[in-house]
Motif scaffolding. Structure first.
Motif, PDB file in Angstrom:
ATOM      1  N   PRO A  37       0.823  -1.204   0.000  1.00  0.00           N
ATOM      2  CA  PRO A  37       0.000   0.000   0.000  1.00  0.00           C
ATOM      3  C   PRO A  37       0.864   1.263   0.000  1.00  0.00           C
ATOM      4  N   ALA A  95      -2.622   5.160   1.207  1.00  0.00           N
ATOM      5  CA  ALA A  95      -3.463   4.033   1.624  1.00  0.00           C
ATOM      6  C   ALA A  95      -3.184   3.682   3.085  1.00  0.00           C
ATOM      7  N   SER A  96      -1.927   3.689   3.466  1.00  0.00           N
ATOM      8  CA  SER A  96      -1.571   3.370   4.847  1.00  0.00           C
ATOM      9  C   SER A  96      -2.164   4.386   5.820  1.00  0.00           C
ATOM     10  N   VAL A 100      -6.031   3.790   6.031  1.00  0.00           N
ATOM     11  CA  VAL A 100      -6.322   2.547   6.760  1.00  0.00           C
ATOM     12  C   VAL A 100      -5.985   2.711   8.248  1.00  0.00           C
ATOM     13  N   LEU A 139      -6.342   8.676  -3.473  1.00  0.00           N
ATOM     14  CA  LEU A 139      -6.662   7.286  -3.797  1.00  0.00           C
ATOM     15  C   LEU A 139      -7.825   7.220  -4.781  1.00  0.00           C
ATOM     16  N   GLU A 199      -7.931   3.921  -6.821  1.00  0.00           N
ATOM     17  CA  GLU A 199      -7.547   2.944  -5.802  1.00  0.00           C
ATOM     18  C   GLU A 199      -8.508   2.935  -4.611  1.00  0.00           C
ATOM     19  N   TRP A 200      -9.471   3.839  -4.584  1.00  0.00           N
ATOM     20  CA  TRP A 200     -10.359   3.960  -3.425  1.00  0.00           C
ATOM     21  C   TRP A 200     -11.101   2.655  -3.134  1.00  0.00           C
ATOM     22  N   ARG A 214     -10.129  -0.211  -3.232  1.00  0.00           N
ATOM     23  CA  ARG A 214      -9.260  -1.189  -2.581  1.00  0.00           C
ATOM     24  C   ARG A 214      -9.281  -1.052  -1.053  1.00  0.00           C
ATOM     25  N   VAL A 215      -9.779   0.068  -0.559  1.00  0.00           N
ATOM     26  CA  VAL A 215      -9.909   0.254   0.885  1.00  0.00           C
ATOM     27  C   VAL A 215     -11.219  -0.400   1.287  1.00  0.00           C
ATOM     28  N   PHE A 233      -6.300  -2.683   3.011  1.00  0.00           N
ATOM     29  CA  PHE A 233      -6.105  -2.283   1.624  1.00  0.00           C
ATOM     30  C   PHE A 233      -5.968  -3.546   0.791  1.00  0.00           C
ATOM     31  N   GLN A 242      -4.840  -5.679  -1.921  1.00  0.00           N
ATOM     32  CA  GLN A 242      -3.757  -5.664  -2.899  1.00  0.00           C
ATOM     33  C   GLN A 242      -3.901  -6.752  -3.954  1.00  0.00           C
ATOM     34  N   ARG A 254      -8.920  -7.211  -7.168  1.00  0.00           N
ATOM     35  CA  ARG A 254      -9.630  -6.448  -6.124  1.00  0.00           C
ATOM     36  C   ARG A 254     -10.770  -7.245  -5.489  1.00  0.00           C
TER      37      ARG A 254
END
Length: 153
Positions: free
Chosen positions: A4, A8-9, A12, A102, A107-108, A110-111, A124, A126, A130
């Motif tokens: 991530p 992302a980190s 999260v 994100l 990438e949103w 993925r959360v 997240f 990965q 997905r």
């Protein structure tokens, strides 16, 4: 995918200031919230702002126990190193700026929030397609699969 991103980190980590399994909440007290923000070199906003933001973000990523609430946070666009950057003066704004980046990068989605009622941990995803569902296949996923197997047999 190697791992991530910092955005992302941060998102999260913020979502996981609530730990359903351990019954802990960084946002119960101003001191723990300030410590969380300081550890990330961010300025702590008010506890109320942090709680409202976390609730809204958890709802946005699919936590069925979270309630979406209207939220307005100031962010800035700065031209730094010949490129625009989305910045914010406080921790809540920094988290929302990270979430926005994100979303812009696609990438949103993925959360995610673990669907286990006794977990609700944010993670997240990965996986290439997905499709990851559980925060941990070894713990939450395994428990659910065992529960489903017992119900079938």
């Amino acid at each position: 995918m190697t791992g991530p991103s910092a955005d992302a980190s941060l998102v999260v980590d913020f979502l996981n200031t609530l730990d359903v399994d351990e019954d802990t909440d960084v946002l119960r007290q101003a001191a723990t919230w300030r410590q969380w923000a300081a550890e990330r070199r961010l300025a702590a906003d008010t506890l109320h702002e942090a709680r409202v933001a976390r609730e809204a973000l958890r709802a946005a990523v699919g936590d069925p126990d979270a309630e979406a609430k209207p939220l307005t946070v100031s962010v800035q666009i700065e031209l730094a190193a010949d490129a625009p950057a989305l910045t914010a003066p406080g921790a809540v704004g920094a988290v929302l700026a990270a979430a926005t980046r994100l979303a812009v990068l696609g990438e949103w989605d993925r959360v995610k929030i673990c669907p286990a009622d006794d977990c609700r941990w944010a993670f997240f995803d990965q996986s290439r397609n997905r499709s990851r569902t559980w925060c941990s296949m070894r713990v939450c996923g395994n428990r659910q699969k065992a529960r489903s197997w017992r119900e079938r047999n």
